[in-house]
Design a protein around this motif. Structure first.
Motif, PDB file in Angstrom:
ATOM      1  N   LYS A   1       0.619   4.219  -2.772  1.00  0.00           N
ATOM      2  CA  LYS A   1       0.382   5.622  -2.416  1.00  0.00           C
ATOM      3  C   LYS A   1       1.463   6.529  -3.003  1.00  0.00           C
ATOM      4  O   LYS A   1       1.158   7.605  -3.533  1.00  0.00           O
ATOM      5  CB  LYS A   1       0.320   5.780  -0.893  1.00  0.00           C
ATOM      6  CG  LYS A   1      -0.982   5.303  -0.287  1.00  0.00           C
ATOM      7  CD  LYS A   1      -1.148   5.755   1.150  1.00  0.00           C
ATOM      8  CE  LYS A   1      -0.303   4.965   2.095  1.00  0.00           C
ATOM      9  NZ  LYS A   1      -0.619   5.294   3.512  1.00  0.00           N
ATOM     10  N   LYS A   2       2.720   6.092  -2.884  1.00  0.00           N
ATOM     11  CA  LYS A   2       3.818   6.930  -3.375  1.00  0.00           C
ATOM     12  C   LYS A   2       3.904   6.905  -4.896  1.00  0.00           C
ATOM     13  O   LYS A   2       3.883   7.960  -5.556  1.00  0.00           O
ATOM     14  CB  LYS A   2       5.140   6.450  -2.765  1.00  0.00           C
ATOM     15  CG  LYS A   2       6.392   6.980  -3.467  1.00  0.00           C
ATOM     16  CD  LYS A   2       6.436   8.505  -3.490  1.00  0.00           C
ATOM     17  CE  LYS A   2       7.628   8.999  -4.309  1.00  0.00           C
ATOM     18  NZ  LYS A   2       7.591  10.455  -4.496  1.00  0.00           N
TER      19      LYS A   2
ATOM     20  N   THR B   1       0.831  -1.209   0.000  1.00  0.00           N
ATOM     21  CA  THR B   1       0.000   0.000   0.000  1.00  0.00           C
ATOM     22  C   THR B   1       0.864   1.257   0.000  1.00  0.00           C
ATOM     23  O   THR B   1       0.495   2.264  -0.612  1.00  0.00           O
ATOM     24  CB  THR B   1      -0.947   0.010   1.208  1.00  0.00           C
ATOM     25  OG1 THR B   1      -0.181  -0.139   2.425  1.00  0.00           O
ATOM     26  CG2 THR B   1      -1.961  -1.108   1.110  1.00  0.00           C
TER      27      THR B   1
ATOM     28  N   ALA C   1       0.067  11.073   0.680  1.00  0.00           N
ATOM     29  CA  ALA C   1       0.398   9.792   0.041  1.00  0.00           C
ATOM     30  C   ALA C   1       1.903   9.587  -0.039  1.00  0.00           C
ATOM     31  O   ALA C   1       2.401   8.471   0.151  1.00  0.00           O
ATOM     32  CB  ALA C   1      -0.229   9.731  -1.355  1.00  0.00           C
TER      33      ALA C   1
ATOM     34  N   GLY D   1       3.154   7.030   2.584  1.00  0.00           N
ATOM     35  CA  GLY D   1       3.600   5.900   1.784  1.00  0.00           C
ATOM     36  C   GLY D   1       5.020   5.500   2.139  1.00  0.00           C
ATOM     37  O   GLY D   1       5.328   4.314   2.294  1.00  0.00           O
TER      38      GLY D   1
ATOM     39  N   GLY E   1      -7.479   9.188  -2.290  1.00  0.00           N
ATOM     40  CA  GLY E   1      -6.573   9.607  -1.230  1.00  0.00           C
ATOM     41  C   GLY E   1      -7.294  10.060   0.022  1.00  0.00           C
ATOM     42  O   GLY E   1      -6.861   9.772   1.149  1.00  0.00           O
TER      43      GLY E   1
ATOM     44  N   SER F   1     -10.048   6.980   1.355  1.00  0.00           N
ATOM     45  CA  SER F   1      -9.449   5.824   2.021  1.00  0.00           C
ATOM     46  C   SER F   1      -9.253   6.062   3.513  1.00  0.00           C
ATOM     47  O   SER F   1      -9.165   5.109   4.298  1.00  0.00           O
ATOM     48  CB  SER F   1      -8.105   5.488   1.373  1.00  0.00           C
ATOM     49  OG  SER F   1      -7.190   6.574   1.528  1.00  0.00           O
TER      50      SER F   1
ATOM     51  N   ILE G   1      -0.408   7.328  -6.568  1.00  0.00           N
ATOM     52  CA  ILE G   1      -1.202   8.497  -6.171  1.00  0.00           C
ATOM     53  C   ILE G   1      -0.355   9.771  -6.138  1.00  0.00           C
ATOM     54  O   ILE G   1      -0.659  10.765  -6.818  1.00  0.00           O
ATOM     55  CB  ILE G   1      -1.862   8.269  -4.798  1.00  0.00           C
ATOM     56  CG1 ILE G   1      -2.772   7.035  -4.827  1.00  0.00           C
ATOM     57  CG2 ILE G   1      -2.642   9.511  -4.370  1.00  0.00           C
ATOM     58  CD1 ILE G   1      -3.994   7.185  -5.683  1.00  0.00           C
TER      59      ILE G   1
END
Length: 474
Positions: free
Chosen positions: A203-204, A199, A244, A248, A421, A424, A207
């Motif tokens: 995210k990094k 995850t 993120a 992340g 973003g 969640s 997103i």
């Protein structure tokens, strides 16, 4: 060395088995993990390994002397010396040019010509993080809260590569006891580790990088050339990008540490679901928030004095927190905005009646508080992200003066990434736990398949190349 790269993957595939092979013999494992951490750090610039080693030796010697000294005046003098070394290190590399340029500007206003010159000093990656951890070590020794360990163990604590360049900020009492004894491979929570790494990468790589390249960088670079709608969406996009990007990174760091057998503290807890600015700081970069509370706010007096003294302490703490993030007045303003909001919230709480406090727990008031808090945080992010006050004011002015203009950067993909973003963070906590539990019950082949699919999706959806993490500059 960046986490989401092939270089780090090779590095970690070598370090992980060797770490577990040497773990039963601590006097072999500790030098090995320090060496591995120094290799990790030197990948960016090998010269700064000597800086990290010097910081380690300086703080270890002084922490031991502080602990052993029985004379209070001597202990205090040693603490001041240790703090001066750490703050001086941070000040030289991070703030020298900032203070020189600020002093020159002030002198110019009053007609003076100061003989100061800029040096364009290269900022060592992660210097803010490992100096704060070193300060924790010597201050805890001074307070009698933690007995200094050996130089070898302290070197592991300060240089341990999962947290070295961008946190989380781990306290001595949180990590050093884990270093004291070998970890048990049977107790490693691999399902949580792989979930956090997967995850965190999404995210990094997907997103944060997508929002940066699709709208944030373009709008913040030239706000006057964009519509008010693009400005507004870019501000929301940056709020999601920085969350993120940083959460992340720390998710990956915590997951990697777990695979090595070590537990790191949680660093984010759905910050954009906060119902107040105080609540936001209990959820955002939590290890820094606790550090500022315990090593700045409480020593300043905390809330033990008058109300005005408490407001002052809140403001000073957040100004220091703002300056810690970057050597620019925009960061100071960002910290000041949060300090002012914290003081205002405390003032309101002190005057709130019991009936009013009860009303604020209803669903309507909670959602109103979340919306107000989120938009305040987004407004403050404008100063955090902008290169100058001029750029920040251009963003704010363009937010109100250019409605109706074409907005080609506001795409379905951008809106979807923002929605993911933020949305969640409102998922029930039981959902990640349920996913991790189901993953842990899969056979090895099934787990490998799920991880391979997750990495493939991240690779396909992510942009070409990996941008540096935002918090590397802090």
């Amino acid at each position: 060395m960046l986490f989401p790269t092939a270089t780090f993957a090779i590095f970690f595939l070598l370090v992980l088995p060797l770490s577990w092979l040497t773990m039963p013999w601590p006097h072999r494992w500790r030098p090995f993990i320090v060496l591995a951490s120094y290799v990790f750090y030197s990948w960016w610039d090998w010269r700064f390994v000597f800086l990290l080693a010097g910081c380690t030796l300086w703080n270890q010697v002084l922490a031991v002397r502080i602990w052993r000294s029985k004379v209070q005046s001597q202990r205090k003098a040693l603490l001041v010396l240790a703090l001066a070394g750490n703050i001086g290190l941070l000040g030289y590399f991070k703030y020298y040019d900032f203070f020189v340029s600020s002093s020159d500007n002030m002198a110019e206003i009053v007609g003076l010509d100061l003989p100061l010159s800029l040096k364009s000093i290269v900022l060592p990656v992660g210097v803010s993080f490992f100096t704060f951890m070193a300060i924790s070590y010597v201050v805890d020794a001074y307070r009698g809260e933690f007995e200094p360990t050996t130089l070898e163990k302290f070197a592991v604590y300060l240089s341990f590569f999962p947290h070295l360049v961008a946190g989380p900020i781990v306290r001595p009492s949180e990590l050093i006891p884990q270093i004291e004894t070998p970890r048990d491979p049977r107790r490693v929570d691999t399902s949580r580790a792989f979930y956090l790494i997967a995850t965190g990468l999404f995210k990094k790589v997907v997103i944060a990088n997508y929002l940066a390249s699709s709208i944030v960088d373009q709008v913040f670079a030239a706000p006057g050339q964009h519509s008010s709608l693009e400005i507004l969406i870019a501000v929301y996009a940056y709020a999601v990008q920085i969350y993120a990007d940083f959460s992340g990174y720390t998710d990956i760091a915590i997951g990697i540490a777990l695979l090595l057998g070590f537990q790191f503290p949680q660093n984010f807890d759905s910050p954009y679901a906060a119902v107040s600015v105080q609540d936001f700081w209990r959820r955002w970069h939590m290890t820094l928030s606790r550090w500022l509370r315990d090593y700045v706010y409480i020593p300043l007096g905390g809330n033990r004095g008058t109300s005005l003294a408490t407001y002052r302490n809140l403001m000073l703490t957040m100004l220091i927190g703002g300056l810690w993030h970057g050597a620019a007045w925009t960061f100071v303003v960002w910290g000041g905005l949060h300090g002012g909001a914290l003081a205002w919230e405390r003032w309101r709480r002190e005057r709130r009646s019991p009936a009013d406090a009860t009303r604020r727990t209803t669903g309507r008031h909670v959602w109103a508080a979340r919306i107000v808090t989120f938009h305040f945080v987004c407004f403050a992010w404008i100063f955090f992200r902008s290169d100058s006050f001029g750029a920040a004011w251009d963003m704010i002015e363009s937010l109100f003066t250019n409605w109706g203009a074409p907005s080609p950067l506001v795409t379905t993909g951008v809106l979807l990434a923002i929605a993911v973003g933020i949305g969640s963070q409102y998922l029930p906590a039981r959902i990640p736990r349920l996913l991790m539990a189901r993953f842990s019950r899969l056979p090895v082949l099934g787990q490998a398949t799920v991880l391979a699919l997750a990495l493939m999706v991240t690779s396909v959806l992510g942009p070409e190349g990996v941008a540096p993490f935002i918090y590397f500059q802090f």
